[in-house]
Motif scaffolding. Structure first.
Motif, short mmCIF file in Angstrom:
data_model
loop_
_atom_site.label_atom_id
_atom_site.label_comp_id
_atom_site.label_asym_id
_atom_site.label_seq_id
_atom_site.Cartn_x
_atom_site.Cartn_y
_atom_site.Cartn_z
N ASN A 43 0.81 -1.21 0.00
CA ASN A 43 0.00 0.00 0.00
C ASN A 43 0.85 1.27 0.00
O ASN A 43 0.40 2.31 -0.49
CB ASN A 43 -0.96 0.00 1.19
CG ASN A 43 -2.05 -1.05 1.05
OD1 ASN A 43 -2.31 -1.56 -0.04
ND2 ASN A 43 -2.67 -1.40 2.15
N ALA A 44 2.08 1.19 0.52
CA ALA A 44 2.95 2.36 0.61
C ALA A 44 3.77 2.60 -0.65
O ALA A 44 4.21 3.73 -0.89
CB ALA A 44 3.88 2.21 1.80
N VAL A 45 4.00 1.59 -1.46
CA VAL A 45 4.90 1.72 -2.61
C VAL A 45 4.29 2.55 -3.72
O VAL A 45 3.15 2.33 -4.13
CB VAL A 45 5.29 0.32 -3.16
CG1 VAL A 45 5.95 0.42 -4.51
CG2 VAL A 45 6.22 -0.37 -2.20
N ASN A 46 5.07 3.49 -4.21
CA ASN A 46 4.74 4.24 -5.42
C ASN A 46 5.81 3.88 -6.44
O ASN A 46 6.95 4.35 -6.36
CB ASN A 46 4.76 5.75 -5.14
CG ASN A 46 4.48 6.56 -6.39
OD1 ASN A 46 4.37 6.03 -7.49
ND2 ASN A 46 4.37 7.86 -6.23
N CYS A 47 5.48 3.03 -7.38
CA CYS A 47 6.45 2.51 -8.34
C CYS A 47 7.07 3.60 -9.21
O CYS A 47 8.16 3.42 -9.75
CB CYS A 47 5.81 1.44 -9.22
SG CYS A 47 5.37 -0.05 -8.30
N ALA A 48 6.39 4.72 -9.36
CA ALA A 48 6.92 5.81 -10.18
C ALA A 48 8.06 6.54 -9.46
O ALA A 48 8.82 7.27 -10.10
CB ALA A 48 5.81 6.80 -10.54
N ASP A 49 8.19 6.34 -8.17
CA ASP A 49 9.28 6.94 -7.40
C ASP A 49 10.54 6.12 -7.65
O ASP A 49 10.58 4.93 -7.33
CB ASP A 49 8.93 6.93 -5.92
CG ASP A 49 10.01 7.52 -5.03
OD1 ASP A 49 11.16 7.70 -5.49
OD2 ASP A 49 9.70 7.80 -3.86
N PRO A 50 11.61 6.69 -8.19
CA PRO A 50 12.81 5.92 -8.48
C PRO A 50 13.49 5.35 -7.23
O PRO A 50 14.33 4.46 -7.33
CB PRO A 50 13.73 6.91 -9.21
CG PRO A 50 13.19 8.25 -8.92
CD PRO A 50 11.74 8.10 -8.59
N HIS A 51 13.11 5.80 -6.05
CA HIS A 51 13.72 5.33 -4.81
C HIS A 51 12.74 4.46 -4.00
O HIS A 51 12.89 4.34 -2.78
CB HIS A 51 14.20 6.51 -3.97
CG HIS A 51 15.12 7.41 -4.71
ND1 HIS A 51 16.40 7.05 -5.05
CD2 HIS A 51 14.94 8.65 -5.22
CE1 HIS A 51 16.98 8.02 -5.72
NE2 HIS A 51 16.12 9.01 -5.85
N TRP A 52 11.76 3.85 -4.67
CA TRP A 52 10.76 3.09 -3.95
C TRP A 52 11.37 1.97 -3.11
O TRP A 52 10.92 1.70 -2.01
CB TRP A 52 9.68 2.53 -4.89
CG TRP A 52 10.15 1.46 -5.82
CD1 TRP A 52 10.56 1.62 -7.11
CD2 TRP A 52 10.25 0.07 -5.54
NE1 TRP A 52 10.93 0.42 -7.65
CE2 TRP A 52 10.75 -0.56 -6.70
CE3 TRP A 52 9.99 -0.72 -4.43
CZ2 TRP A 52 10.98 -1.93 -6.78
CZ3 TRP A 52 10.21 -2.09 -4.51
CH2 TRP A 52 10.70 -2.68 -5.68
N GLN A 53 12.41 1.30 -3.62
CA GLN A 53 13.01 0.19 -2.88
C GLN A 53 13.60 0.63 -1.55
O GLN A 53 13.37 -0.01 -0.53
CB GLN A 53 14.10 -0.49 -3.71
CG GLN A 53 13.57 -1.45 -4.72
CD GLN A 53 14.69 -2.13 -5.47
OE1 GLN A 53 15.44 -1.47 -6.17
NE2 GLN A 53 14.78 -3.43 -5.35
N SER A 54 14.35 1.71 -1.57
CA SER A 54 14.98 2.15 -0.33
C SER A 54 13.95 2.65 0.68
O SER A 54 14.19 2.59 1.88
CB SER A 54 16.05 3.21 -0.60
OG SER A 54 15.48 4.34 -1.21
N LYS A 55 12.81 3.10 0.22
CA LYS A 55 11.77 3.59 1.15
C LYS A 55 11.13 2.46 1.94
O LYS A 55 10.69 2.66 3.06
CB LYS A 55 10.72 4.39 0.40
CG LYS A 55 11.27 5.73 -0.06
CD LYS A 55 10.23 6.59 -0.68
CE LYS A 55 10.88 7.93 -1.04
NZ LYS A 55 9.98 8.81 -1.72
#
Length: 186
Positions: A43-55
């Motif tokens: 629910n928190a992941v925004n795939c368009a954010d290039p830093h989604w993994q580190s978040k």
């Protein structure tokens, strides 16, 4: 492995006027199979954010590898982001005895051919038999969720390919696909 798949919408997407993240409540798949942690991360992941993994996994890439638990990942297909909640891995890279790029005998580009060691081949066979017989939209008429017929190929926490499983895979298989089904580039 795909337990859940939804489109990750952003403000630039023409289908919506406001930014909205896809949640497990508006996705596809079996949400009951997800842990509370996976639901929260999904629910928190925004795939368009290039830093989604580190978040969600931290800045150390070793945290992206989840050998014994569910994980969330993203894949861009045809210019559109999809996010997945994946079941615990059935096989790992160490379970493969060989992986090769080969010229696609049925069209342009390449296919990825692989061989699986005998112990893990049994686990992969059980999973892919279920995927092909219960979820493949070309075979089943039960209305089951076809997103569950996809097998995620993950490298460094990112989905590289999510081919649809159309038959059981045990000791060897091949992945067809790439750009617009014209094969992979080498």
């Amino acid at each position: 492995w795909a337990a859940r798949r939804t489109r990750s919408q952003t403000a630039s997407c023409s289908r919506t006027r406001t930014a909205r993240l896809s949640k497990t409540t508006n996705g596809a798949g079996d949400a009951a199979a997800l842990t509370a942690q996976t639901v929260s991360e999904f629910n928190a992941v925004n795939c368009a954010d290039p830093h989604w993994q580190s978040k969600i996994y931290g800045s150390n890439p070793n945290g992206w590898f989840r050998e014994h638990q569910q994980a969330v990942s993203c894949q861009k297909v045809g210019g559109e982001w999809f996010k997945y909640a994946m079941a615990t891995p059935v096989i790992l890279g160490t379970d493969l005895s060989s992986v090769n790029a080969e010229v696609n005998p049925n069209g342009a580009g390449y296919i990825v051919a692989f061989d699986v060691k005998s112990g893990p081949a049994t686990k992969l066979g059980k999973l892919t038999e279920t995927q092909a017989t219960q979820y493949d939209p070309n075979i089943t008429t039960s209305g089951a969720d076809s997103s569950l017929s996809r097998l995620a190929v993950v490298l460094d926490g990112q989905i590289q390919s999510s081919p649809q499983v159309t038959s059981q895979i045990t000791t060897s298989g091949e992945i067809n696909g790439g750009s617009a089904n014209s094969g992979f580039t080498q």
